[in-house]
Design an enzyme around this catalytic site. Structure first.
Site, PDB file in Angstrom:
ATOM      1  N   CYS A 100     -13.607   3.269   5.788  1.00  0.00           N
ATOM      2  CA  CYS A 100     -12.029   2.912   5.675  1.00  0.00           C
ATOM      3  C   CYS A 100     -11.379   2.565   6.794  1.00  0.00           C
ATOM      4  O   CYS A 100     -10.545   1.745   6.862  1.00  0.00           O
ATOM      5  CB  CYS A 100     -11.207   4.330   5.171  1.00  0.00           C
ATOM      6  SG  CYS A 100     -11.445   5.726   6.247  1.00  0.00           S
ATOM      7  N   ASP A 130      -3.814   0.130   0.847  1.00  0.00           N
ATOM      8  CA  ASP A 130      -5.100   0.729   1.135  1.00  0.00           C
ATOM      9  C   ASP A 130      -6.144  -0.158   0.790  1.00  0.00           C
ATOM     10  O   ASP A 130      -6.459  -0.070  -0.504  1.00  0.00           O
ATOM     11  CB  ASP A 130      -5.000   2.205   0.470  1.00  0.00           C
ATOM     12  CG  ASP A 130      -6.481   2.872   0.849  1.00  0.00           C
ATOM     13  OD1 ASP A 130      -7.013   2.267   1.613  1.00  0.00           O
ATOM     14  OD2 ASP A 130      -6.299   4.121   0.506  1.00  0.00           O
ATOM     15  N   HIS A 135      -8.605   9.555   6.553  1.00  0.00           N
ATOM     16  CA  HIS A 135      -8.654   8.305   6.108  1.00  0.00           C
ATOM     17  C   HIS A 135      -7.744   7.531   6.956  1.00  0.00           C
ATOM     18  O   HIS A 135      -7.093   7.921   7.737  1.00  0.00           O
ATOM     19  CB  HIS A 135      -7.947   8.460   4.601  1.00  0.00           C
ATOM     20  CG  HIS A 135      -7.911   7.199   3.740  1.00  0.00           C
ATOM     21  ND1 HIS A 135      -9.284   6.639   3.598  1.00  0.00           N
ATOM     22  CD2 HIS A 135      -7.384   6.658   2.927  1.00  0.00           C
ATOM     23  CE1 HIS A 135      -9.210   5.718   2.736  1.00  0.00           C
ATOM     24  NE2 HIS A 135      -7.946   5.566   2.539  1.00  0.00           N
TER      25      HIS A 135
END
Lengths: 658, 334
Positions: free
Chosen positions: A411, A471, A455
């Protein structure tokens, strides 16, 4: 006592072995926290103790002196101090080892046991799990058994015998402990400055993010925090727990430098939905970060908020921290100040031509920022990007290499490169780290957020909407946002969806884990976190809210005294009521005879007394003898007198007339 | 109140040591109707031992440490140990509560020997009692464990110096079981006494004429005349076992004692007045004690004559005890 010590100058070998074993068990949980040198020294002292058990000669005084000097030097060289938690425990172990070596008199044994009690309490400064607590309780039971064994005259016939004597003692101590624990007046903050602990071995975010820092974090199964919602929880894809916001990058690392100023006014954003209410119990991570759902609407006491909506505790979180929060899931943060715009467009020196070209192409083909964002997400989705925990190593320009060469990342790779591309396309953007997702624990009706949920995502500023969360990871691996990642599967390269097929066993395992966590949560909430606020809440629920801190001390003493009395009463019932009934009946019989002029002489045995009565008053003989014989048989006969026999004696005495 | 009053009274009467004052204040467990002394609540004292204070200091250190490091678990553990200490106090106290103690017999001893008093402990409860100590202010005490509903004796020794009667001093029964943090104790006046015979003079003393009035004065106890068998007579208490005609016993003719020599000739009178005049009272008693022992050792029939008292001749353990007890209790007045 001096005489007792003189009479038993040597502590029995079984007591020495017991003490050594208990000390060894009590020190086990400390092993990971001690330097290997100190552990080794301690272990060899214990071994020396057990090896010299049979030797009749005591270990020489000079050897003990040499060992204690060597040990102190060792502690000094390893800990660079003799004070503080770690050095203190090292010294305590050293003292205990030496005390065990010279264990000779009853006095040494008492001191050893007291030091071991102290050791058990020190263990709780390092480890606080239920398992460790159970282990320390077992050691305590052993220590009490050891002391009770030492104070007997005849040795016990089995090991369980002293343990069975010690167990009721501990059980009776528990109610007293509870009263003291609940009512003891709490202070906030340490008594003196030694309370500092380092965060060694704790995982969590740091003030710098570089590629690989989150994938490292995700490997840990440790719990970051727990959250309990008032009402229903937001859906999984909305559970973005905001932590740190990064603006500044040098092309490789992202840092908090040039971060936003403190500004409680920033909470004034417009929203269209009702607030989500929840409480968070944050595990200590020795940093100041605190987490809240996007976007926080309140600032809990003891915390502060930055203009970029990142929450901070005023002091590093050294103990579990519990706070109430409200958040709005949809929001419009409004206009951007020129200063913010400048920082949100900051570019490092190492942006490559390829990146600039890509960004420019989006900027030219799309008219609005939202379309540019969509184009970028399309790019991640369309091209062969792989979401993996084990990305290849990146060089001096990680964003460029990731975007065009390796295309395998986690991520943080997606978020940072996306943010850079947005900035190149002229859209203000920043990187946010925190946690995404949460595991529901039905046994405790709360959510668990682990380090593995760590994250990173992006925020872009759009005219008319304010800061909008984007995202990019979800463009590549949408399941990441819907489910938590299962590390064991990720690591082995299996698809995330596969875990459903393992089915039943997996589920069972998970349920067991969840139940254990619920237990841990209760432990955390009611034992480890019990503080002044909990105390006040509990007292007010009991209707004792009027007790302030001074009166609380008095109330504690009074309540403890009451419990001690109750325990004393409970102990009194362990006696043999039938035996006292037998004695009472016989004394009544003697009383009747005394009133009849035949008082029993102090030195007279019951049979001699009966003989004398029968000589003086032969007519009493048919009554006196059965009573005397029954009394003697009940009193000195069977192990446990039968109740009907006892009743018979009582009624015979009642009918008796002198 | 009354205890204070008694102290005040005793102060006006005469000087007493502080220890005596304290002892006067202490309650002593009284005797029950069946002759045992029972330790009831009001007769049991309890105080922490020095280990109890050390334990408290340890807990205090743990409390401060736990507060400083904000360790709730450490705090809880400290409180558990505090509760344990209190439970221990109750158990130590209960270890004495309801205990019954009786005096046992004490065999007579010679002055200078240790008198051994047997004190019997009785446990009425279904639970055992451990680590009971019994002691007096002087001499070694004893320790014992008592099984459930068990009875056991323990020996209390007291050194003797003078002949006469030695009564057991106030007995202190105590315990610090189970953890040694507290000591509970009670005082008992058991009232058992022991006869202390005079310390016998060294053997092989020149035997002064312990004259026999009815025959020619003999020196000491030579000439036992045991060869002159005179006949049999019915057994009398005090006869030495070697006098008994065991063959007659075996033939079911009853217990008969053999008589040797002429009764007159072998009868030995141990006479106070026959001793040289320069000897003091105690020396005479010690000498007579030695004579009694020697005469008994060879099975002579002997009598004892003291100023104002005469013990008829006899032999055997009974006679020996009567004579030695008379010597022990001799006082010049009568």
């Amino acid at each position: 006592m001096k005489r007792a010590a003189a009479k038993r100058p040597v502590v029995a070998t079984r007591l020495v072995v017991g003490a050594t074993g208990l000390v060894a068990i009590a020190s086990l949980p400390l092993l990971p926290y001690l330097s290997p040198w100190i552990s080794g020294f301690f272990a060899s002292v214990l071994a020396l103790r057990l090896l010299t058990l049979r030797s009749t000669q005591k270990i020489g005084r000079w050897i003990l002196v040499a060992l204690s000097i060597a040990g102190t030097v060792l502690v000094l060289s390893q800990q660079h101090s003799l004070f503080g938690r770690d050095a203190g425990v090292s010294l305590l172990l050293l003292m205990l080892g030496l005390k065990l070596l010279e264990l000779g008199s009853g006095r040494d044994l008492m001191v050893t046991v007291f030091l071991t009690f102290f050791l058990c309490a020190s263990v709780f400064l390092f480890a606080q799990s239920i398992a460790i607590t159970a282990l320390m309780l077992a050691v305590t039971l052993g220590l009490v058994a050891l002391l009770s064994e030492a104070h007997r005259v005849q040795p016990s016939t089995s090991v369980t015998q002293p343990a069975r004597a010690a167990l009721p003692m501990l059980l009776q101590a528990i109610p007293i402990m509870l009263v003291l624990f609940v009512l003891f007046p709490r202070i906030s903050g340490p008594l003196w400055g030694l309370g500092g602990q380092d965060g060694r071995g704790r995982s969590g975010f740091s003030d710098r993010m570089s590629p690989g820092s989150i994938s490292e974090l995700v490997l840990s199964d440790e719990i970051a925090f727990r959250a309990k919602f008032v009402g229903s929880a937001p859906p999984a894809r909305q559970r973005y727990w905001r932590g740190l916001v990064f603006w500044q990058t040098d092309g490789k690392d992202w840092t908090l430098a040039g971060g936003d100023s403190l500004d409680p006014a920033s909470l004034e954003y417009s929203t269209s939905d009702a607030a989500v209410e929840y409480s968070v119990t944050l595990e200590p991570h020795f940093r100041r970060w605190a987490f809240a759902l996007d976007l926080p609407a309140t600032v809990p006491a003891g915390m502060e908020i930055h203009r970029d909506f990142s929450l901070r505790a005023q002091r590093p979180v050294r103990a579990p921290l519990r706070y109430q929060m409200r958040s709005h899931l949809s929001y419009n943060t409004g206009p951007l100040s020129p200063d913010e715009r400048g920082r949100a467009l900051q570019l490092p020196a190492n942006t490559s031509k390829r990146m600039e070209k890509l960004a420019l192409s989006w900027e030219q083909t799309n008219t609005t920022p939202s379309e540019v964002v969509r184009a970028a997400l399309d790019f991640f989705h369309r091209e062969e990007f792989v979401y993996t925990l084990l990305p290849p190593r990146l060089g001096a320009n990680p964003a460029d290499e990731f975007l065009f060469d390796t295309r395998r990342g986690f991520c943080e790779h997606f978020a940072t490169s996306f943010t850079l591309l947005m900035r190149l396309a002229g859209i203000p953007s920043r990187v946010v780290t925190g946690y995404q997702g949460a595991e529901f624990n039905p046994h405790g009706d709360y959510y668990i957020v682990r380090q593995s949920d760590a994250h990173a995502w992006s925020e872009v500023w759009v005219e008319g909407q304010g800061w909008v969360r984007v995202d990019p990871t979800s463009a590549v691996a949408p399941e990441r946002v819907e489910h938590s990642i299962d590390l064991r599967l990720m690591g082995s390269g299996m698809a995330v969806g596969f875990q459903n097929q393992l089915g039943f066993l997996m589920d069972l395992w998970r349920q067991g884990h969840l139940m254990l966590d619920a237990l841990n949560m209760g432990w955390q909430q009611w034992v480890l976190d019990y503080d002044r606020e909990n105390q006040a809440a509990l007292l007010s629920r009991l209707g004792l809210a009027f007790l302030d801190q001074q009166w609380l001390g008095l109330a504690m003493v009074a309540a403890a005294a009451a419990v001690v009395l109750l325990v004393a009463f409970a102990q009194g019932r362990t006696g043999n009521p039938r035996l006292s009934a037998i004695s009472r009946a016989y004394l009544r019989f003697c009383g009747k005879l005394e009133r009849g002029g035949l008082a029993k002489q102090a030195s007279e045995a019951p049979r001699a007394y009966a003989e004398r009565i029968c000589r003086k008053r032969p007519q009493l003989s048919p009554q006196v003898w059965p009573i005397t014989e029954l009394y003697l048989s009940l009193r000195y006969g069977a192990e446990d007198p039968r109740p009907e026999e006892v009743q018979k004696l009582a009624s015979m005495v009642r009918r008796f007339r002198a | 109140m009354s205890a204070v009053a008694s102290v005040l009274r005793s102060r006006t009467r005469g000087r007493k040591s502080l220890r005596q004052h304290l002892a006067a204040l202490m309650r002593v467990a009284p005797e029950e109707a069946d002759g045992a002394h029972m330790l009831r609540q009001r007769y049991i004292y309890i105080l922490p031992t020095r280990y109890g204070f050390l334990y408290a200091a340890t807990l205090m250190a743990m409390l401060l440490g736990s507060l400083n490091y904000a360790s709730n678990l450490g705090l809880m553990y400290t409180f558990l140990l505090a509760g344990l200490g209190l439970v221990c106090m109750l158990l130590t106290w209960r270890n004495l509560l309801g205990l019954r103690i009786r005096e046992g017999n004490a065999t007579p001893v010679f002055a200078g020997q240790e008198a051994a008093f047997v004190v019997e402990f009785e446990n009425l409860d279904r639970r055992p009692r451990f680590g009971l100590d019994a002691e007096t202010r002087r001499g070694p005490g004893g320790r014992l464990d008592l099984p459930p509903r068990g009875r056991r004796g323990v020996q209390l020794c007291m050194p003797t110096e003078k002949r006469g009667k030695l009564c057991l001093l106030r007995v202190k029964v105590s315990t610090c079981y189970p953890m040694g943090l507290f000591r509970a104790w009670s005082y008992l006046d058991l009232g058992s006494c022991c006869v202390v015979y005079p310390r016998p003079a060294a053997s092989g003393q020149p035997a002064y004429a312990a004259a026999d009035q009815h025959s020619t004065p003999r020196s000491g106890y030579q000439g036992a005349g045991e060869d002159d068998f005179q006949g049999l007579r019915r057994y009398r208490e005090g006869d030495s076992p070697r006098q008994i005609d065991w063959k007659a016993v075996a033939r079911d003719r009853g217990v008969l004692s053999k008589e040797f020599g002429s009764e007159q000739a072998s009868l030995l009178w141990l006479d106070w007045d026959a001793l040289p005049g320069y000897l003091g009272v105690e020396d005479r008693l010690r000498l007579l004690c030695r004579f009694v022992l020697d005469a008994d050792a060879v099975g002579r029939i002997y009598g004892l004559r003291l100023p104002g008292r005469r013990l008829t001749p006899g032999s055997g353990p009974g006679q020996r005890h009567r004579c030695l007890a008379a010597l022990a209790s001799y006082s010049q007045g009568g």
